[in-house]
Design a protein around this motif. Structure first.
Motif, short mmCIF file in Angstrom:
data_model
loop_
_atom_site.label_atom_id
_atom_site.label_comp_id
_atom_site.label_asym_id
_atom_site.label_seq_id
_atom_site.Cartn_x
_atom_site.Cartn_y
_atom_site.Cartn_z
N ALA A 426 18.05 30.60 31.98
CA ALA A 426 19.28 31.57 31.80
C ALA A 426 20.10 31.51 33.07
O ALA A 426 20.90 32.50 33.42
N ARG A 427 20.13 30.31 33.47
CA ARG A 427 21.18 29.97 34.93
C ARG A 427 22.65 30.46 34.67
O ARG A 427 23.48 30.69 35.50
N TYR A 428 22.90 30.14 33.27
CA TYR A 428 24.47 30.31 32.82
C TYR A 428 24.82 31.93 33.19
O TYR A 428 26.13 32.00 33.26
N PHE A 429 23.99 32.72 33.16
CA PHE A 429 24.38 34.28 33.67
C PHE A 429 25.12 33.97 34.96
O PHE A 429 25.78 35.20 35.37
N LEU A 430 24.71 33.11 35.86
CA LEU A 430 25.24 33.21 37.12
C LEU A 430 27.23 32.95 37.21
O LEU A 430 27.53 33.40 37.95
N LEU A 431 27.61 32.56 35.97
CA LEU A 431 28.59 32.47 35.66
C LEU A 431 29.72 33.73 35.85
O LEU A 431 30.82 33.74 36.09
N TYR A 432 28.61 34.85 35.71
CA TYR A 432 29.50 36.14 35.48
C TYR A 432 29.82 36.59 36.74
O TYR A 432 30.70 37.47 37.12
N ILE A 433 29.35 35.86 37.93
CA ILE A 433 29.81 36.39 39.19
C ILE A 433 31.23 35.81 39.51
O ILE A 433 32.12 36.46 40.02
N PRO A 434 31.35 34.37 39.35
CA PRO A 434 32.75 34.06 39.48
C PRO A 434 33.71 34.50 38.48
O PRO A 434 35.22 34.57 38.82
N ALA A 435 33.17 34.82 37.36
CA ALA A 435 33.88 35.50 36.26
C ALA A 435 34.64 36.77 36.81
O ALA A 435 36.09 36.95 36.50
N THR A 436 33.93 37.50 37.46
CA THR A 436 34.34 38.79 38.00
C THR A 436 35.58 38.75 39.01
O THR A 436 36.63 39.33 39.17
N LEU A 437 35.32 37.47 39.82
CA LEU A 437 36.38 37.34 40.65
C LEU A 437 37.79 36.70 40.05
O LEU A 437 38.80 37.04 40.42
N LEU A 438 37.46 36.03 39.16
CA LEU A 438 38.61 35.54 38.28
C LEU A 438 39.27 36.87 37.55
O LEU A 438 40.70 36.72 37.31
N LEU A 439 38.54 37.61 37.10
CA LEU A 439 39.01 39.15 36.48
C LEU A 439 40.16 39.77 37.72
O LEU A 439 41.09 40.19 37.38
N VAL A 440 39.59 39.80 38.72
CA VAL A 440 40.21 40.28 39.77
C VAL A 440 41.56 39.78 40.24
O VAL A 440 42.55 40.32 40.56
N THR A 441 41.37 38.32 40.28
CA THR A 441 42.72 37.59 40.72
C THR A 441 43.89 37.51 39.37
O THR A 441 44.88 37.72 39.66
N GLY A 442 43.21 37.73 38.11
CA GLY A 442 43.84 37.87 36.92
C GLY A 442 44.80 39.10 37.15
O GLY A 442 45.92 39.21 36.72
N TYR A 443 44.07 40.35 37.44
CA TYR A 443 44.77 41.57 37.45
C TYR A 443 45.83 41.65 38.45
O TYR A 443 46.66 42.45 38.31
N LEU A 444 45.39 40.99 39.60
CA LEU A 444 46.41 41.11 40.53
C LEU A 444 47.33 40.07 40.55
O LEU A 444 48.52 39.88 41.50
N ASN A 445 47.63 39.36 39.40
CA ASN A 445 48.39 38.35 39.28
C ASN A 445 48.57 37.10 40.18
O ASN A 445 49.72 36.58 40.52
N GLU A 446 47.69 36.88 40.69
CA GLU A 446 47.39 35.81 41.62
C GLU A 446 46.92 34.48 40.58
O GLU A 446 45.82 34.13 40.58
N HIS A 447 48.14 33.89 40.19
CA HIS A 447 48.00 32.92 39.13
C HIS A 447 47.47 31.78 39.49
O HIS A 447 46.62 31.04 38.93
N LEU A 448 47.87 31.31 40.98
CA LEU A 448 47.50 30.10 41.23
C LEU A 448 45.65 30.17 41.77
O LEU A 448 45.15 29.05 41.34
N MET A 449 45.43 31.04 42.42
CA MET A 449 44.11 31.49 42.55
C MET A 449 43.09 31.41 41.07
O MET A 449 41.95 30.90 41.16
N THR A 450 43.70 32.03 40.29
CA THR A 450 43.03 32.18 38.91
C THR A 450 42.84 30.57 38.28
O THR A 450 41.75 30.35 37.69
N ALA A 451 43.91 29.72 38.26
CA ALA A 451 44.03 28.50 37.72
C ALA A 451 42.89 27.64 38.69
O ALA A 451 42.19 27.03 37.82
N ILE A 452 42.89 27.73 39.93
CA ILE A 452 41.98 26.84 40.80
C ILE A 452 40.66 27.15 40.42
O ILE A 452 39.86 26.52 40.17
N GLY A 453 40.41 28.66 40.36
CA GLY A 453 38.91 29.12 40.09
C GLY A 453 38.53 28.61 38.68
O GLY A 453 37.33 28.38 38.34
N THR A 454 39.25 28.68 37.78
CA THR A 454 39.03 28.24 36.34
C THR A 454 38.77 26.76 36.20
O THR A 454 37.48 26.46 35.79
N ALA A 455 39.38 25.97 37.16
CA ALA A 455 39.02 24.57 37.03
C ALA A 455 37.69 24.37 37.73
O ALA A 455 36.94 23.41 37.23
#
Length: 491
Positions: A426-455
């Protein structure tokens, strides 16, 4: 004919239903844009509040009886008991028509008492919506017939036709008059038209059998649990709009409803999995193949998680230009609300496999879960809507879904683990940690960080083999040049 793998059944069923969803989504967006521009945001928002109020009344007459039909009718088909299959569908149809009749009578009562909202009389609107409910109940019977038979191609065709006809009727009504009553009347005309067409299509499968006490008891217990869950689900979906409409303004309710519609495509794309999995899980449960269900939970959850999280991240920085271009709206509050709801959709998508299994084995637990989740969501919405506006309702929904995800996985994994020796990483549950960070950057309109983090997230998934290209290939059916497996042949 060679029996198709379970993954292929799920693929074809979801593909067919998603084809209808794409059409429904396009028609929904088209009609929504036209209605907002023709009616005005305030009038359209008021109509959404009226529809939400009616839905909160209608949930007490819904009971999700058609899921009971799939549950017991599908089980009867698996055992070769055609007589019980027909009696189950006959009982459900008769009860559904009776409940729709009661709802029409209540709407007539509301009309005579002169209920109103923001100067809008609700009686005539409620009555039109009640007849629309009856028409769609008849339409739902035909869809359930084909869904139980796993003829998802026919289900897709019916759903697509329904969305085209009803949305077109609403658009025509809006252009002709533009009032709430005329638009709702157009919707009812469209629902009546499609209902007549599908009933003609299944005219030889409209069963009317005597409802026995034993059958009524069997179906009613399951339906009663579904009824509670249905009520909670509708409250969960509609109460936020009502809270915003009552405590802020109808215009704010319109903005919140638009934010919901922007966030819904992610969930809508995977939503058909429920319709596909419910009959499959029911059949698998009858065979007591718990190992296959454990495989479904982990493998399916991994695939959905890897797909949904990056999709939500990418969609987050498209919200603002979409609102500006399509709706001519520049509202930071609506943007941030839509971003939060996008992540709610992504989270619910990653757990799509949980509810069908829980419903088949422990419908009582699923019922209690829906009650607690709804109470939590509504309570948080009341607390957060005043200080945070429409963002507060979105935040309440996010907290509710995140808490529910943890509970459902923990309970369901423990339930299946006790019945099978199959274990999965069940290692894939670790993905929710960076997902939370992507939620924060998306909410704050930090588009570049969101794109880099997604890649980076996608790269980590394949580098650490949380999912492989081979696994993706195995999930897809084997296409051959000039020939594909017909979905209708999969059973």
């Amino acid at each position: 004919m060679k029996k198709q793998r379970l993954s292929h059944q799920i693929f074809w069923g979801t593909t067919w239903l998603n084809a209808a969803n794409v059409i429904a989504r396009l028609m929904g967006f088209a009609s929504q844009i036209v209605l907002v521009r023709v009616m005005g945001l305030a009038e359209w928002g008021a109509m959404q509040v009226v529809i939400a109020a009616f839905d909160l009344v209608a949930i007490f007459f819904d009971l999700n009886l058609y899921y009971s039909a799939i549950r017991y009718g599908g089980e009867a088909l698996g055992r070769g008991d055609r007589d019980k299959y027909e009696r189950v569908f006959s009982a459900v149809l008769q009860i559904k028509i009776a409940l729709s009749g009661f709802l029409i009578l209540i709407s007539i009562g509301a009309w005579s008492l002169g209920f109103s909202y923001k100067g809008q009389r609700l009686g005539i609107s409620f009555l039109i919506l009640a007849f629309n409910y009856l028409f769609m109940a008849l339409f739902g019977y035909a869809v359930t017939i084909f869904n139980t038979d796993k003829r998802f191609g026919m289900v897709s065709l019916q759903n697509a036709s329904s969305s085209i006809i009803t949305a077109s009727s609403m658009i025509v009504a809006a252009l002709m008059s533009g009032t709430m009553v005329s638009v709702l009347f157009g919707q009812a005309i469209g629902s009546l038209t499609i209902s007549c067409l599908v009933l003609i299509l299944i005219r030889d499968r409209i069963y009317f059998r005597r409802i026995t006490r034993a059958l009524l008891k069997e179906v009613s217990v399951y339906a009663a649990q579904w009824a509670v869950s249905s009520i909670m689900k509708r409250i969960l979906g509609k109460m936020s709009v009502l809270i915003v409409g009552i405590y802020i303004t109808p215009k704010a309710a319109g903005l919140y409803r638009i934010a919901q519609s922007i966030a819904s495509p992610i969930n809508t794309a995977v939503g058909p999995l429920w319709n596909v999995l419910f009959p499959i899980v029911s059949e698998t449960a009858g065979k007591e193949d718990y190992g296959k269900l454990m495989t479904l939970v982990h493998r399916g959850g991994r695939l959905l998680t890897v797909g949904a999280i990056p999709l939500a991240a990418v969609a987050s920085f498209l919200v603002a230009p979409f609102l500006h271009i399509v709706y001519k709206i520049d509202s930071p509050e609506a943007v941030s609300t839509a971003v939060l709801l996008l992540w709610v959709s992504a989270l619910s998508v990653t757990s799509t496999i949980f509810p069908p299994i829980l419903r088949v084995f422990r419908n009582d637990i699923a019922t209690w879960y829906s009650v607690v989740a709804t109470a939590l969501n509504v309570g948080l919405a009341f607390l957060l809507v005043r200080p945070l506006g429409i963002r507060g309702c979105a935040m309440a929904t996010l907290i509710t879904y995140a808490s529910g995800f943890v509970f459902m996985y923990a309970y369901l994994h423990g339930f299946l683990a006790r019945r099978t020796k199959v274990r999965y990483d069940a290692r894939y549950f670790l993905l929710y940690i960076p997902a939370t960070l992507l939620l924060v950057t998306g909410y704050l309109n930090e588009h570049l960080m969101t794109a880099i983090g997604t890649a980076a997230l996608i790269g980590v998934v394949f580098i650490f083999r949380m999912i492989s290209l081979r696994e993706l290939k195995e999930f897809l059916p084997n296409f051959k040049f000039g020939r594909t497996v017909k979905p209708e042949s999969i059973s």
